[in-house]
Enzyme design. Sequence first.
Site, short mmCIF file in Angstrom:
data_model
loop_
_atom_site.label_atom_id
_atom_site.label_comp_id
_atom_site.label_asym_id
_atom_site.label_seq_id
_atom_site.Cartn_x
_atom_site.Cartn_y
_atom_site.Cartn_z
N HIS A 346 0.84 -1.13 -0.11
CA HIS A 346 0.01 0.08 0.06
C HIS A 346 0.71 1.26 -0.04
CE1 HIS A 346 -3.87 -2.01 0.81
NE2 HIS A 346 -3.27 -2.93 1.46
N ARG A 535 -6.21 11.32 6.22
CA ARG A 535 -5.34 11.62 7.28
C ARG A 535 -4.35 12.66 6.88
NH1 ARG A 535 -5.09 7.57 11.06
NH2 ARG A 535 -3.27 8.78 12.10
N LYS A 540 0.52 14.33 1.51
CA LYS A 540 -1.09 14.66 1.02
C LYS A 540 -1.18 16.11 0.89
CE LYS A 540 -2.82 10.52 3.38
NZ LYS A 540 -3.57 9.73 2.37
N THR A 642 -8.75 6.36 -1.92
CA THR A 642 -10.15 5.69 -1.95
C THR A 642 -11.19 6.77 -2.02
OG1 THR A 642 -9.84 5.04 0.15
CG2 THR A 642 -9.51 3.53 -1.86
N LYS A 646 -14.95 7.57 -3.72
CA LYS A 646 -16.09 8.11 -3.05
C LYS A 646 -16.83 9.36 -3.46
CE LYS A 646 -14.16 5.23 0.66
NZ LYS A 646 -13.32 5.18 1.71
C1 26Q Z 1 2.73 1.03 10.63
C2 26Q Z 1 3.56 0.87 11.96
C3 26Q Z 1 3.37 1.14 13.19
C4 26Q Z 1 2.01 1.51 13.59
C5 26Q Z 1 1.14 1.84 12.45
C6 26Q Z 1 1.34 1.41 11.21
C7 26Q Z 1 0.66 1.72 10.02
C8 26Q Z 1 -0.63 1.69 10.00
C9 26Q Z 1 -1.63 1.68 9.08
C10 26Q Z 1 1.04 2.02 8.71
C11 26Q Z 1 0.08 2.45 7.61
C12 26Q Z 1 -1.09 2.31 7.82
C13 26Q Z 1 -2.07 2.64 6.87
C14 26Q Z 1 -1.83 2.67 5.66
C15 26Q Z 1 -2.63 3.15 4.57
O1 26Q Z 1 -3.97 3.48 4.82
N1 26Q Z 1 -2.47 2.97 3.08
C16 26Q Z 1 -3.34 3.44 2.41
O2 26Q Z 1 -3.91 2.59 1.78
C17 26Q Z 1 -4.91 3.05 0.90
C18 26Q Z 1 -5.66 1.52 0.48
O3 26Q Z 1 -4.71 0.88 -0.51
C19 26Q Z 1 -4.50 3.60 -0.27
O4 26Q Z 1 -5.50 4.06 -1.02
C20 26Q Z 1 -3.50 4.73 0.01
O5 26Q Z 1 -2.95 5.44 -1.07
C21 26Q Z 1 -2.62 4.45 1.16
O6 26Q Z 1 -1.85 5.55 1.60
#
Ligand code: 26Q
Length: 797
Positions: A346, A535, A540, A642, A646
């Site tokens: 991702h 976020r 962004k 995404t 929407k």
């Molecule tokens: C990592 C380490 C420690 C704690 C938390 C995390 C962590 C948690 C969530 C790292 C990343 C995320 C989330 C990432 C995310 O939402 N990425 C997004 O994924 C979407 C679905 O594919 C894409 O549309 C977005 O472009 C992408 O940023």
Amino acid sequence: MFSNKQEFQQAFLKRLEMLCGKPFKESTKNDHFLTLGQMIREHVSSNWIHTKEKYRTSQEKQVYYLSIEFLLGRLLRHNLMNLGIEELVEGGLQELGVDLEELEEIESDAGLGNGGLGRLAACFLDSLSSLNLPGHGCGIRYRHGLFEQKFVDGYQVELPEQWLRYGQVWEIRKTDLAVEVPFWGEIESYFENNRLSFRHINAEVVTAVPYDLPVIGYHTDTVNTLRLWSAEPSPYPFYQDVMKYKRETEAISEFLYPDDTHDDGKILRLKQQYLLVSASIRSIIRSFRATHRPINELPNRIAIHINDTHPVMAIPELMRILLDEEKLGWEEAWDITTNTISYTNHTTLSEALEKWPVRLFKPLLPRIYMIIEEINRRFCEKLWEINPGDWDRIHNMSIIVNDEVKMAHLALVGSYSVNGVAQIHTDILKNREMNLFYQVFPEKFNNKTNGITHRRWLLKSNPKLSSLITSAIGTGWIQSPQELIKLTEFKEDKGFLDKLQSVKQENKERFSQRVFEQTGITIDPHSIFDVHVKRLHAYKRQLLNVLHIMHLYNRLKEDSSFRLYPRTFIFGAKASPGYYYAKKIIKLINTVAEKINGDPAVQDQLKVVFLENYRVSVAEELFPAADVSEQISTASKEASGTGNMKLMMNGALTVGTLDGANVEIKERVGLENIFIFGLTAEEVLHFYQKGGYHSMEYYHHDKKIRHVIDQLTNGYFPDVDDEFEPIYDSLLIQNDQYFVLRDFDSYVSIHKEVERKFKNRDQWIKMSLQNIAASGYFSSDRTIKEYADDIWKIKPV
Ligand code: 26Q
């Protein structure tokens, strides 16, 4: 269960008395909510049991979707709608004097995710069930979801989220299906039947208890399961300090970690990951064993998908079971594992790729670490055979290097499929970030452009638009969202376009009302609703948006004859608690909002609203009212996005860079129905490689840029004298790594274009229609069909 209103009402009243122990006239809204929730769960129970039975006895392959996050949002109306009993229930309740809309608001969002990745998992579940596909979700039942955001003096303050406070109605605790997960301890080797074997001794054992949620398909009998694991003390506490053990164990599933790419290695996060993986894999294997099939058939029966690298320990965990429990040889175990597990990436941001220090990893998960070492040893050996002597290549591809475990490398080596989430993202993975792996395993790489469930994001959240669409093209689009394309036939139909315009207007009025009730801010429902919600991250570029707003305000103040078409800028964003820079941007947006909203001279032209605690339920109210969708990441940085889909589906026009899925949105609506600006990904990557961008030059040569940047630090905002210096520094001293200044002029121009087009109401609404019509492709039904056909090889049951 109930086939008409009267039956429903009787059942409701009876259940209410039994559940709450009071007569209807003394009951509260919360009683009504809990009663209705229970009735729905009961209503689906026979289909749920039937679905499970079907999977147990059928020969068909099934997929398990492992994700550390599922951002479900509210479930009440969604479930009623998918069951096809929304009208019956709403009408029945109404006659009893109960307003379903009010009950809806009682429900807390299940906010077990940060943003895109977690919401994608939730959309996928809806599509799997609605398409009758055998797919299960596996996640963690956090006691507290993503923090609740408050603004105090314009600063973000975080409070613990409390979704379980009033009781969860959808879940069923399955105590009998609990599994034990070991941490710490040592690995002892011994010989058995002439084979070197290993056992885990002195481990601290945690009990993982599953809570199952029904995932109800839209107008089908399929009810799949989302299984969320909760960490509890083992019932055999043989530890010295039992209270300490209990505290530490329960801490594992206490909090969802905020997405913090700057935050390295927290042991608790690693425990969460292993809890999810180990409990899920053990329970998958248990149900596979119950079929009495030979273990080498596993890949024909089961696909295990890992959502990003967070559950990547599924690879060594499956290896562990095959080696230590099934007693297979390494090659055979590896063959099974690498034909079972598939992986979605991702992000391309290198700072976001997960790495764990060996010093944390090895003592916590000793057997898993041993297996990763062996996977790596064999992989490096293979690399040596392909390119003998190429130490650099091995260094760059190794899973363990510099005392760190690189989770993405483990995923690439141990899975049969690796996909990006939009075409441009997959191309960047193949040609740049993961090119070395692409050279070795070209057949693994594929693209699956993200999608969203049009049932929640259009049918449920925008009922007025949905009815209008159905009145024009029938109901076929609900099952086959690509039929939305039929709407293009109405692009010259004045009557239809007028109605489309009225729907948007009504939605805007409704939303304005909500904003007024909740914030006291009045907004002009005829202004352009310009929406930037996601976020908060530097890439962004919420900063670009707010600098542009400052610029517009400057123009209004400098030139009394200058007029803006009325515009309302709407923001929603949470910053990770430890992300200092992101929090500065939040403070800046709030400071600008306060200044502008407090200036009577511009009230009829400019408003800035920063919605507090943006989440799924807020998004559902907001999107139907949006005119403009801000998707302005630095090109190459946003894997897909995404929210862009929407908003498009609700008729908003995108102002965007050629990044992530914006590229594909542009291809589908045509350049005349989208506002594209800024550097391309190629150009950005070229600058990173070759240099040549000097943000200071833009400051010196562009007066409007100089003006807004100076305002950050010259006392223009009273009482916050040096507050925004870090922003100033990032833009000018650290050479603006996200190209905010470079894209500023292009962004200003495109917004002039937006205003010009919006003034021509007839033209705008046609553009809006084209966006809705082309949005069917971005339904997660299409995405899930692609995963099912190309990766998982599963069929509807
Ligand atoms: C990592 C380490 C420690 C704690 C938390 C995390 C962590 C948690 C969530 C790292 C990343 C995320 C989330 C990432 C995310 O939402 N990425 C997004 O994924 C979407 C679905 O594919 C894409 O549309 C977005 O472009 C992408 O940023």
